[in-house]
Design an enzyme around this catalytic site. Structure first.
Site, PDB file in Angstrom:
ATOM      1  N   GLY A  48       0.769  -1.190   0.001  1.00  0.00           N
ATOM      2  CA  GLY A  48       0.073  -0.114   0.076  1.00  0.00           C
ATOM      3  C   GLY A  48       0.873   1.083   0.061  1.00  0.00           C
ATOM      4  O   GLY A  48       0.406   2.562  -0.696  1.00  0.00           O
ATOM      5  N   GLU A 103       3.224   4.516   6.059  1.00  0.00           N
ATOM      6  CA  GLU A 103       2.298   3.501   5.924  1.00  0.00           C
ATOM      7  C   GLU A 103       1.087   4.401   4.996  1.00  0.00           C
ATOM      8  O   GLU A 103       1.062   5.568   4.877  1.00  0.00           O
ATOM      9  CB  GLU A 103       1.495   3.298   7.301  1.00  0.00           C
ATOM     10  CG  GLU A 103       1.862   2.082   7.721  1.00  0.00           C
ATOM     11  CD  GLU A 103       1.243   0.882   7.206  1.00  0.00           C
ATOM     12  OE1 GLU A 103       0.714   0.845   6.178  1.00  0.00           O
ATOM     13  OE2 GLU A 103       1.208  -0.273   8.053  1.00  0.00           O
ATOM     14  N   ASP A 104       0.220   3.325   4.284  1.00  0.00           N
ATOM     15  CA  ASP A 104      -0.774   3.979   3.579  1.00  0.00           C
ATOM     16  C   ASP A 104      -1.935   4.622   4.447  1.00  0.00           C
ATOM     17  O   ASP A 104      -2.436   5.572   4.449  1.00  0.00           O
ATOM     18  CB  ASP A 104      -1.205   2.940   2.457  1.00  0.00           C
ATOM     19  CG  ASP A 104      -1.374   1.548   3.115  1.00  0.00           C
ATOM     20  OD1 ASP A 104      -1.240   1.642   4.217  1.00  0.00           O
ATOM     21  OD2 ASP A 104      -1.799   0.789   2.323  1.00  0.00           O
ATOM     22  N   ASP A 107      -5.546   1.773  10.772  1.00  0.00           N
ATOM     23  CA  ASP A 107      -7.012   1.913  11.338  1.00  0.00           C
ATOM     24  C   ASP A 107      -6.931   1.470  12.684  1.00  0.00           C
ATOM     25  O   ASP A 107      -6.802   2.377  13.608  1.00  0.00           O
ATOM     26  CB  ASP A 107      -7.325   0.614  10.597  1.00  0.00           C
ATOM     27  CG  ASP A 107      -8.967   0.510  10.669  1.00  0.00           C
ATOM     28  OD1 ASP A 107      -9.491   1.088  11.602  1.00  0.00           O
ATOM     29  OD2 ASP A 107      -9.852  -0.548  10.273  1.00  0.00           O
ATOM     30  N   PHE A 156     -14.624   2.020   4.451  1.00  0.00           N
ATOM     31  CA  PHE A 156     -13.420   1.046   3.617  1.00  0.00           C
ATOM     32  C   PHE A 156     -13.132   1.941   2.497  1.00  0.00           C
ATOM     33  O   PHE A 156     -13.857   2.248   1.608  1.00  0.00           O
ATOM     34  CB  PHE A 156     -13.886  -0.125   3.346  1.00  0.00           C
ATOM     35  CG  PHE A 156     -12.933  -0.939   2.534  1.00  0.00           C
ATOM     36  CD1 PHE A 156     -11.690  -1.671   3.507  1.00  0.00           C
ATOM     37  CD2 PHE A 156     -12.804  -1.051   1.326  1.00  0.00           C
ATOM     38  CE1 PHE A 156     -10.703  -2.153   2.915  1.00  0.00           C
ATOM     39  CE2 PHE A 156     -11.729  -1.796   0.756  1.00  0.00           C
ATOM     40  CZ  PHE A 156     -10.841  -2.538   1.615  1.00  0.00           C
ATOM     41  N   ASP A 163      -5.929  -0.921  -1.773  1.00  0.00           N
ATOM     42  CA  ASP A 163      -6.683  -1.741  -2.826  1.00  0.00           C
ATOM     43  C   ASP A 163      -8.045  -2.438  -1.876  1.00  0.00           C
ATOM     44  O   ASP A 163      -8.446  -2.634  -0.962  1.00  0.00           O
ATOM     45  CB  ASP A 163      -5.745  -2.928  -3.179  1.00  0.00           C
ATOM     46  CG  ASP A 163      -5.569  -3.947  -1.984  1.00  0.00           C
ATOM     47  OD1 ASP A 163      -5.609  -3.536  -0.701  1.00  0.00           O
ATOM     48  OD2 ASP A 163      -5.985  -4.953  -2.188  1.00  0.00           O
ATOM     49  N   ARG A 169      -5.497   0.135  -6.483  1.00  0.00           N
ATOM     50  CA  ARG A 169      -4.453   0.774  -5.850  1.00  0.00           C
ATOM     51  C   ARG A 169      -3.831   2.046  -6.777  1.00  0.00           C
ATOM     52  O   ARG A 169      -3.359   2.962  -6.352  1.00  0.00           O
ATOM     53  CB  ARG A 169      -3.008  -0.184  -6.114  1.00  0.00           C
ATOM     54  CG  ARG A 169      -3.321  -1.320  -4.861  1.00  0.00           C
ATOM     55  CD  ARG A 169      -1.822  -2.032  -4.448  1.00  0.00           C
ATOM     56  NE  ARG A 169      -2.180  -3.222  -3.942  1.00  0.00           N
ATOM     57  CZ  ARG A 169      -2.321  -3.360  -2.701  1.00  0.00           C
ATOM     58  NH1 ARG A 169      -2.225  -2.509  -1.854  1.00  0.00           N
ATOM     59  NH2 ARG A 169      -2.410  -4.715  -1.961  1.00  0.00           N
TER      60      ARG A 169
HETATM   61  P1  5GP Z   1      -4.880  -1.799  11.256  1.00  0.00           P
HETATM   62  O1  5GP Z   1      -3.852  -2.744  11.310  1.00  0.00           O
HETATM   63  O2  5GP Z   1      -4.120  -0.354  11.631  1.00  0.00           O
HETATM   64  O3  5GP Z   1      -6.162  -1.883  11.682  1.00  0.00           O
HETATM   65  O4  5GP Z   1      -4.915  -1.918   9.430  1.00  0.00           O
HETATM   66  C1  5GP Z   1      -3.933  -1.577   8.676  1.00  0.00           C
HETATM   67  C2  5GP Z   1      -4.068  -2.095   7.457  1.00  0.00           C
HETATM   68  O5  5GP Z   1      -5.370  -2.691   7.049  1.00  0.00           O
HETATM   69  C3  5GP Z   1      -3.694  -1.297   6.294  1.00  0.00           C
HETATM   70  O6  5GP Z   1      -2.327  -1.171   5.959  1.00  0.00           O
HETATM   71  C4  5GP Z   1      -4.276  -1.712   5.031  1.00  0.00           C
HETATM   72  O7  5GP Z   1      -4.019  -2.754   4.464  1.00  0.00           O
HETATM   73  C5  5GP Z   1      -5.635  -2.238   5.739  1.00  0.00           C
HETATM   74  N1  5GP Z   1      -6.841  -1.372   5.782  1.00  0.00           N
HETATM   75  C6  5GP Z   1      -7.285  -0.540   6.905  1.00  0.00           C
HETATM   76  N2  5GP Z   1      -8.425   0.120   6.551  1.00  0.00           N
HETATM   77  C7  5GP Z   1      -8.341   0.043   5.050  1.00  0.00           C
HETATM   78  C8  5GP Z   1      -9.347   0.680   3.988  1.00  0.00           C
HETATM   79  O8  5GP Z   1     -10.120   1.596   4.453  1.00  0.00           O
HETATM   80  N3  5GP Z   1      -9.034   0.324   2.763  1.00  0.00           N
HETATM   81  C9  5GP Z   1      -8.182  -0.383   2.437  1.00  0.00           C
HETATM   82  N4  5GP Z   1      -8.139  -0.713   1.243  1.00  0.00           N
HETATM   83  N5  5GP Z   1      -7.282  -1.067   3.417  1.00  0.00           N
HETATM   84  C10 5GP Z   1      -7.585  -0.664   4.730  1.00  0.00           C
END
Ligand code: 5GP
Length: 183
Positions: A48, A103-104, A107, A156, A163, A169
């Site tokens: 990402g 990071e992209d 969450d 989302f 993606d 992407r």
């Molecule tokens: P976390 O561990 O912070 O909950 O999740 C991080 C990862 O979840 C990100 O690197 C990404 O791959 C995925 N992710 C979380 N929210 C989204 C979203 O709204 N869209 C997409 N495409 N990926 C997300």
């Protein structure tokens, strides 16, 4: 592609390419000021963060280096589980380096919490986080995020590296994916 190419796939455009470009430049200016003479190592989290690292690094006026990690966070569809596996490790020794993990999106922060513990154990001189997008839960997480592009609602989203099932992407804008795509 931009949002006009796939307009029926999105319910809303949250940030346009121009807004993203402008914000990346602002964050780069902050990093320029904070890391002058430090040659930071940008650690991109694949896949990402490819777009963010490419744009952020080119917007910097200071020298930097880049390396990449790939992790898989188990989970199905649009949810993370917090269980992380390193699929590709860094080529660079972090000892004494100023490291910025790029990071992209953050969450829950579960993926990054694991990664930061792992990277901190490698004795970097400093270790900070830059994320292009931050969701509401991340604000509650104990993770300290030094640089944030934009805050997002708890939806989302796809685009700018993010993606759904490997697609979107290469979308230059960021928007909310229409439920009919993943229903
Ligand atoms: P976390 O561990 O912070 O909950 O999740 C991080 C990862 O979840 C990100 O690197 C990404 O791959 C995925 N992710 C979380 N929210 C989204 C979203 O709204 N869209 C997409 N495409 N990926 C997300």
């Amino acid at each position: 592609m931009d949002s006009t190419d796939i307009s029926s796939d999105l319910t809303e455009i949250l940030y346009t390419k121009d807004q993203i470009d402008a914000r990346v430049r602002e964050v780069a200016a902050q990093i320029d000021a904070d890391y002058e003479g430090k040659n930071p190592l940008l650690v991109g989290v694949l896949n990402g963060a490819v777009m963010v690292v490419a744009d952020l690094s080119r917007a910097l006026k200071i020298h930097c280096e880049m390396d990449w990690m790939a992790v898989s966070s188990y989970g199905s569809g649009t949810q993370t589980s917090g269980v992380v596996r390193i699929l590709k490790d860094l080529n660079t020794n972090l000892e004494g380096r100023h490291v910025i993990v790029v990071e992209d999106i953050i969450d829950t922060g579960l993926t990054l919490t694991y990664l930061m513990q792992n990277l901190a154990s490698r004795d970097p001189a400093s270790l900070k986080i830059m994320t292009m997008f931050r969701k509401p839960e991340a604000i509650q997480s104990p993770l300290e995020i030094a640089y944030v592009g934009y805050d997002l609602p708890n939806r989302f989203v796809v685009g700018y590296g993010l993606d759904y099932a490997g697609r979107y992407r290469n979308l230059t804008d960021v928007g909310i994916l229409s439920p009919h795509i993943y229903a």
